[in-house]
Design a protein around this motif. Structure first.
Motif, PDB file in Angstrom:
ATOM      1  N   PRO A 185     -28.510 -14.381 -21.656  1.00 28.48           N
ATOM      2  CA  PRO A 185     -28.435 -12.923 -21.657  1.00 28.48           C
ATOM      3  C   PRO A 185     -27.287 -12.446 -20.772  1.00 28.48           C
ATOM      4  CG  PRO A 185     -30.699 -13.641 -21.362  1.00 28.48           C
ATOM      5  CD  PRO A 185     -29.847 -14.869 -21.267  1.00 28.48           C
ATOM      6  N   THR A 186     -26.454 -11.573 -21.317  1.00 27.70           N
ATOM      7  CA  THR A 186     -25.221 -11.167 -20.639  1.00 27.70           C
ATOM      8  C   THR A 186     -25.039  -9.663 -20.750  1.00 27.70           C
ATOM      9  OG1 THR A 186     -24.163 -13.294 -21.137  1.00 27.70           O
ATOM     10  CG2 THR A 186     -22.716 -11.447 -20.613  1.00 27.70           C
ATOM     11  N   ARG A 187     -24.754  -9.015 -19.611  1.00 33.70           N
ATOM     12  CA  ARG A 187     -24.495  -7.577 -19.594  1.00 33.70           C
ATOM     13  C   ARG A 187     -23.175  -7.321 -18.866  1.00 33.70           C
ATOM     14  NH1 ARG A 187     -27.666  -8.428 -22.717  1.00 33.70           N
ATOM     15  NH2 ARG A 187     -29.779  -7.595 -22.994  1.00 33.70           N
ATOM     16  N   PHE A 188     -22.263  -6.643 -19.539  1.00 31.53           N
ATOM     17  CA  PHE A 188     -20.986  -6.238 -18.948  1.00 31.53           C
ATOM     18  C   PHE A 188     -21.068  -4.747 -18.628  1.00 31.53           C
ATOM     19  CE2 PHE A 188     -19.674  -9.399 -22.350  1.00 31.53           C
ATOM     20  CZ  PHE A 188     -19.481 -10.470 -21.485  1.00 31.53           C
ATOM     21  N   LEU A 189     -20.746  -4.356 -17.397  1.00 32.70           N
ATOM     22  CA  LEU A 189     -20.735  -2.956 -16.983  1.00 32.70           C
ATOM     23  C   LEU A 189     -19.294  -2.567 -16.661  1.00 32.70           C
ATOM     24  CD1 LEU A 189     -23.809  -2.990 -14.552  1.00 32.70           C
ATOM     25  CD2 LEU A 189     -23.796  -2.616 -17.027  1.00 32.70           C
ATOM     26  N   GLN A 190     -18.879  -1.381 -17.114  1.00 41.19           N
ATOM     27  CA  GLN A 190     -17.487  -0.972 -16.937  1.00 41.19           C
ATOM     28  C   GLN A 190     -17.379   0.544 -16.852  1.00 41.19           C
ATOM     29  OE1 GLN A 190     -14.540  -2.857 -16.748  1.00 41.19           O
ATOM     30  NE2 GLN A 190     -13.519  -0.890 -16.378  1.00 41.19           N
ATOM     31  N   GLY A 191     -16.601   1.033 -15.901  1.00 41.88           N
ATOM     32  CA  GLY A 191     -16.341   2.463 -15.782  1.00 41.88           C
ATOM     33  C   GLY A 191     -15.101   2.874 -16.554  1.00 41.88           C
ATOM     34  N   THR A 192     -15.132   4.074 -17.131  1.00 42.79           N
ATOM     35  CA  THR A 192     -13.978   4.525 -17.904  1.00 42.79           C
ATOM     36  C   THR A 192     -12.846   5.038 -17.012  1.00 42.79           C
ATOM     37  OG1 THR A 192     -14.792   6.805 -18.123  1.00 42.79           O
ATOM     38  CG2 THR A 192     -15.498   5.218 -19.805  1.00 42.79           C
ATOM     39  N   ALA A 193     -13.145   5.337 -15.740  1.00 41.11           N
ATOM     40  CA  ALA A 193     -12.113   5.834 -14.818  1.00 41.11           C
ATOM     41  C   ALA A 193     -11.643   4.751 -13.856  1.00 41.11           C
ATOM     42  CB  ALA A 193     -12.645   7.041 -14.044  1.00 41.11           C
ATOM     43  N   ASP A 194     -11.862   3.491 -14.215  1.00 48.39           N
ATOM     44  CA  ASP A 194     -11.464   2.357 -13.378  1.00 48.39           C
ATOM     45  C   ASP A 194      -9.949   2.201 -13.444  1.00 48.39           C
ATOM     46  OD1 ASP A 194     -10.970  -0.219 -12.297  1.00 48.39           O
ATOM     47  OD2 ASP A 194     -12.959  -0.907 -12.897  1.00 48.39           O
ATOM     48  N   ALA A 195      -9.277   2.347 -12.301  1.00 44.87           N
ATOM     49  CA  ALA A 195      -7.820   2.237 -12.261  1.00 44.87           C
ATOM     50  C   ALA A 195      -7.354   0.794 -12.110  1.00 44.87           C
ATOM     51  CB  ALA A 195      -7.268   3.076 -11.106  1.00 44.87           C
ATOM     52  N   ASP A 196      -8.273  -0.140 -11.851  1.00 47.68           N
ATOM     53  CA  ASP A 196      -7.909  -1.537 -11.628  1.00 47.68           C
ATOM     54  C   ASP A 196      -8.206  -2.431 -12.828  1.00 47.68           C
ATOM     55  OD1 ASP A 196      -7.058  -1.478  -8.747  1.00 47.68           O
ATOM     56  OD2 ASP A 196      -9.067  -0.641  -8.541  1.00 47.68           O
ATOM     57  N   VAL A 197      -9.294  -2.161 -13.521  1.00 49.31           N
ATOM     58  CA  VAL A 197      -9.669  -2.932 -14.709  1.00 49.31           C
ATOM     59  C   VAL A 197      -9.876  -1.936 -15.845  1.00 49.31           C
ATOM     60  CG1 VAL A 197     -11.346  -4.475 -15.768  1.00 49.31           C
ATOM     61  CG2 VAL A 197     -10.746  -4.770 -13.357  1.00 49.31           C
ATOM     62  N   SER A 198      -9.165  -2.121 -16.941  1.00 51.00           N
ATOM     63  CA  SER A 198      -9.207  -1.152 -18.032  1.00 51.00           C
ATOM     64  C   SER A 198     -10.405  -1.369 -18.944  1.00 51.00           C
ATOM     65  CB  SER A 198      -7.930  -1.256 -18.868  1.00 51.00           C
ATOM     66  OG  SER A 198      -7.881  -2.502 -19.554  1.00 51.00           O
ATOM     67  N   VAL A 199     -10.779  -0.303 -19.646  1.00 42.85           N
ATOM     68  CA  VAL A 199     -11.796  -0.413 -20.679  1.00 42.85           C
ATOM     69  C   VAL A 199     -11.350  -1.432 -21.735  1.00 42.85           C
ATOM     70  CG1 VAL A 199     -12.936   0.828 -22.567  1.00 42.85           C
ATOM     71  CG2 VAL A 199     -12.748   1.893 -20.305  1.00 42.85           C
ATOM     72  N   GLU A 200     -10.050  -1.481 -21.997  1.00 45.29           N
ATOM     73  CA  GLU A 200      -9.533  -2.441 -22.975  1.00 45.29           C
ATOM     74  C   GLU A 200      -9.847  -3.879 -22.564  1.00 45.29           C
ATOM     75  OE1 GLU A 200      -7.991   1.338 -23.772  1.00 45.29           O
ATOM     76  OE2 GLU A 200      -7.872   0.230 -21.870  1.00 45.29           O
ATOM     77  N   THR A 201      -9.800  -4.159 -21.256  1.00 41.58           N
ATOM     78  CA  THR A 201     -10.157  -5.495 -20.777  1.00 41.58           C
ATOM     79  C   THR A 201     -11.608  -5.804 -21.079  1.00 41.58           C
ATOM     80  OG1 THR A 201      -8.490  -5.418 -19.016  1.00 41.58           O
ATOM     81  CG2 THR A 201     -10.307  -6.972 -18.735  1.00 41.58           C
ATOM     82  N   ALA A 202     -12.493  -4.829 -20.825  1.00 43.34           N
ATOM     83  CA  ALA A 202     -13.920  -5.023 -21.090  1.00 43.34           C
ATOM     84  C   ALA A 202     -14.172  -5.244 -22.578  1.00 43.34           C
ATOM     85  CB  ALA A 202     -14.710  -3.822 -20.584  1.00 43.34           C
ATOM     86  N   LEU A 203     -13.504  -4.470 -23.416  1.00 45.89           N
ATOM     87  CA  LEU A 203     -13.667  -4.634 -24.860  1.00 45.89           C
ATOM     88  C   LEU A 203     -13.120  -5.979 -25.327  1.00 45.89           C
ATOM     89  CD1 LEU A 203     -12.665  -1.030 -25.974  1.00 45.89           C
ATOM     90  CD2 LEU A 203     -14.957  -2.037 -26.097  1.00 45.89           C
ATOM     91  N   ARG A 204     -12.007  -6.400 -24.738  1.00 46.60           N
ATOM     92  CA  ARG A 204     -11.436  -7.705 -25.093  1.00 46.60           C
ATOM     93  C   ARG A 204     -12.393  -8.829 -24.733  1.00 46.60           C
ATOM     94  NH1 ARG A 204      -6.095 -10.349 -22.241  1.00 46.60           N
ATOM     95  NH2 ARG A 204      -5.938 -12.221 -23.545  1.00 46.60           N
ATOM     96  N   LEU A 205     -13.019  -8.726 -23.559  1.00 41.02           N
ATOM     97  CA  LEU A 205     -13.985  -9.745 -23.142  1.00 41.02           C
ATOM     98  C   LEU A 205     -15.173  -9.780 -24.081  1.00 41.02           C
ATOM     99  CD1 LEU A 205     -15.189 -11.819 -21.199  1.00 41.02           C
ATOM    100  CD2 LEU A 205     -15.913  -9.919 -19.727  1.00 41.02           C
TER     101      LEU A 205
END
Length: 248
Positions: A185-205
Motif C-alpha cells: 500500500p502506497t500513498r503519495f502526498l503533494q502540495g500544489t504550491a510546493d516550490a521545491d518539488v513540482s506536481v509534475e514530479t508527483a504525477l511522473r512518480l
C-alpha cells in the motif's frame, strides 16, 4: 538523548519509540533533521496509537557525525538501512519526506522485505539529476567540474553546497529510469504550491511506479514544508490507512 549506532566510522543518532508493528520509520529531507515538525508530530501520534516509531539523522545531518558535504544519496540510504536493521523488527511503513521519499523508494526497491507500506510527502526522486544538474547553467557545470562543488542559495538558511560526488553518485540511484515495483500500500502526498518539488514530479512518480494500491493526493495551496495542523492530520490518516491495508 538519542541512541546511536556506528556505520562507516560515524555515529548515527536516532530515537526509537517502542510499540506494536508494523512500525513507522520517518525519513527526513535534504539537510533536515529528526527534530523537524513532521518527525516529532508523527512520533507523538504513533506514541498515542501504541505504534512503534523510528526517526533518525543521516550522517552529516542533525545529531549524527560526519560532514554534510561528504554525503550522497547512497550514503544516506545506507545510513537509514543500518538504523532500521538495528532498531526495528519486521516490515515497517516508510514515511519519507522530500529526499526521504527518494530514500524510501530505494529501500522499497532494494530491500522489499523491510517494507510493509509506503507514504511519501513531496517525494523528490532523482532530484540530484532532474533538479540540481538539470537546473545548472554552463558556468555552474564548469565550476562543478573544476572545483568539485557549487553553492546554491537556499530558502532554509545557509547556501546548499552541491558536490560533484553527490551528482555523480546520484546517477547510480535513480528510480525513475527503470521499473519501480511498489507491491505494498502506497500513498503519495503533494502540495500544489510546493516550490521545491513540482506536481509534475508527483504525477511522473505515480505514472512510473507499478503497484496494486497506489494513490496520489494533491493538496491545493500546500507548500514544501507540509506541516500545518491540517496537513499533519492528513499524514496521520494516510499512515493509518496504509497500516490498515497492510495488515488486512
Amino acid at each position: 538523548m538519542p541512541d546511536h549506532i556506528t556505520r562507516a566510522g560515524r555515529r548515527l543518532a536516532y530515537h526509537a519509540t517502542p510499540g506494536r508493528g508494523p512500525g513507522v520509520v520517518f525519513l527526513g529531507g535534504f539537510k533536515s533533521d529528526m527534530q523537524g515538525t513532521k518527525a516529532v508530530a508523527l512520533e507523538e501520534w504513533a506514541r498515542t496509537e501504541g505504534r512503534a516509531f523510528l526517526r533518525l539523522d543521516y550522517s552529516g545531518h542533525g545529531e549524527s557525525e560526519g560532514a554534510f558535504e561528504e554525503g550522497t544519496i547512497g550514503d544516506w540510504t545506507a545510513d537509514a538501512l543500518a538504523v532500521i536493521d538495528a532498531a526495528t523488527t519486521g516490515p515497517q511503513v516508510l514515511l519519507g519526506s522530500s529526499m526521504g521519499g527518494w530514500i524510501a523508494l530505494l529501500i522499497a526497491r532494494d530491500r522489499p522485505e523491510l517494507v510493509a507500506g509506503l507514504v511519501t510527502i513531496a517525494a523528490a526522486p532523482d532530484f540530484t539529476e532532474d533538479g540540481f544538474w538539470a537546473g545548472f547553467d554552463a558556468d555552474q557545470r564548469a565550476a562543478l567540474a573544476r572545483d568539485g562543488r557549487v553553492a546554491l542559495p537556499s530558502d532554509y538558511g545557509e547556501p546548499y553546497v552541491i558536490t560533484r560526488r553527490l551528482i555523480e553518485e546520484g546517477r547510480d540511484r535513480l528510480v525513475l529510469r527503470a521499473p519501480l515495483s511498489l507491491p505494498v500500500p502506497t500513498r503519495f502526498l503533494q502540495g500544489t504550491a510546493d516550490a521545491d518539488v513540482s506536481v509534475e514530479t508527483a504525477l511522473r512518480l505515480l505514472d512510473h511506479a507499478e503497484g496494486p494500491d497506489m494513490r496520489l493526493t494533491l493538496v491545493d495551496g500546500a507548500d514544501h514544508r507540509f506541516s500545518t495542523d491540517d496537513l499533519l492530520r492528513l499524514i496521520e490518516r494516510s499512515v493509518a490507512e496504509v497500516i490498515e491495508r497492510a495488515t488486512a
